[in-house]
Design a protein around this motif. Structure first.
Motif, short mmCIF file in Angstrom:
data_model
loop_
_atom_site.label_atom_id
_atom_site.label_comp_id
_atom_site.label_asym_id
_atom_site.label_seq_id
_atom_site.Cartn_x
_atom_site.Cartn_y
_atom_site.Cartn_z
N PRO A 37 0.84 -1.21 0.00
CA PRO A 37 0.00 0.00 0.00
C PRO A 37 0.87 1.25 0.00
O PRO A 37 1.87 1.32 0.70
CB PRO A 37 -0.80 -0.12 1.29
CG PRO A 37 -0.13 -1.17 2.10
CD PRO A 37 0.69 -2.00 1.19
N SER A 38 0.47 2.20 -0.79
CA SER A 38 1.23 3.42 -0.94
C SER A 38 1.03 4.34 0.26
O SER A 38 -0.10 4.57 0.68
CB SER A 38 0.77 4.13 -2.21
OG SER A 38 1.20 5.45 -2.22
N PRO A 39 2.12 4.90 0.81
CA PRO A 39 1.97 5.87 1.89
C PRO A 39 1.20 7.11 1.45
O PRO A 39 0.45 7.69 2.23
CB PRO A 39 3.41 6.24 2.25
CG PRO A 39 4.26 5.17 1.68
CD PRO A 39 3.52 4.58 0.54
N VAL A 40 1.35 7.51 0.19
CA VAL A 40 0.63 8.67 -0.32
C VAL A 40 -0.87 8.39 -0.34
O VAL A 40 -1.69 9.19 0.11
CB VAL A 40 1.15 9.07 -1.72
CG1 VAL A 40 0.33 10.19 -2.31
CG2 VAL A 40 2.62 9.43 -1.65
N VAL A 41 -1.23 7.22 -0.85
CA VAL A 41 -2.64 6.84 -0.91
C VAL A 41 -3.21 6.72 0.51
O VAL A 41 -4.31 7.20 0.78
CB VAL A 41 -2.83 5.52 -1.70
CG1 VAL A 41 -4.25 5.01 -1.58
CG2 VAL A 41 -2.45 5.74 -3.15
N LYS A 42 -2.46 6.10 1.41
CA LYS A 42 -2.92 5.98 2.81
C LYS A 42 -3.18 7.35 3.42
O LYS A 42 -4.17 7.56 4.11
CB LYS A 42 -1.87 5.25 3.65
CG LYS A 42 -1.84 3.78 3.48
CD LYS A 42 -0.82 3.22 4.45
CE LYS A 42 -0.60 1.76 4.30
NZ LYS A 42 0.42 1.26 5.22
#
Length: 140
Positions: free
Chosen positions: A34-39
């Motif tokens: 999972p992307s930190p940006v998306v999170k």
């Protein structure tokens, strides 16, 4: 105490090894982390406000005053330049030093866009971005 230290050192080396294996799997596309940006953006409670803000900034970039348009173009261009330079250097480095099998430059770019790049990639991208902003600010 000595056995605990050696056990700790052993565990640290195992952790480093596991991290590097995971990174290789991420680059190869076999594991989707999972992307930190998306999170970060998914965690925002006010998604409608975020979408409205993005839309307004985009419209103003087209029909707004030229000072804003120039700033907007500088930010977007510097961001794109930073991503292009860092992904290029990472891809070429991996290709020349091995470990670059089975993925392309665009794979590295997507990893960076997702926020899953290494610290070095992120810093390089930030430096190029800041140089673009500085150039605009100085009028060079």
């Amino acid at each position: 105490l000595d056995s605990t230290k050696s056990e700790l050192d052993s565990t640290k080396s195992e952790l480093d090894s596991t991290k590097s294996e995971l990174r290789e799997l991420e680059y190869s596309g076999k594991v989707a982390m999972p992307s930190p940006v998306v999170k970060y953006f998914r965690a925002w409670q006010r998604q409608k406000i975020l979408a409205l803000l993005a839309g307004v900034l985009g419209v103003v970039a087209i029909v707004g005053p030229s000072t804003y348009v120039q700033f907007f173009l500088t930010v977007v261009g510097s961001t794109a330049a930073g991503l292009m330079v860092s992904s290029c250097l990472v891809f070429l480095s991996m290709a020349w030093h091995g470990g670059g099998e089975g993925f392309s430059w665009i794979d590295i770019l997507v990893i960076e866009l997702d926020g899953n790049g290494s610290r070095m990639e992120n810093w390089l991208c930030l430096v190029v971005f800041m140089l673009g902003i500085l150039r605009w600010a100085l009028g060079v």
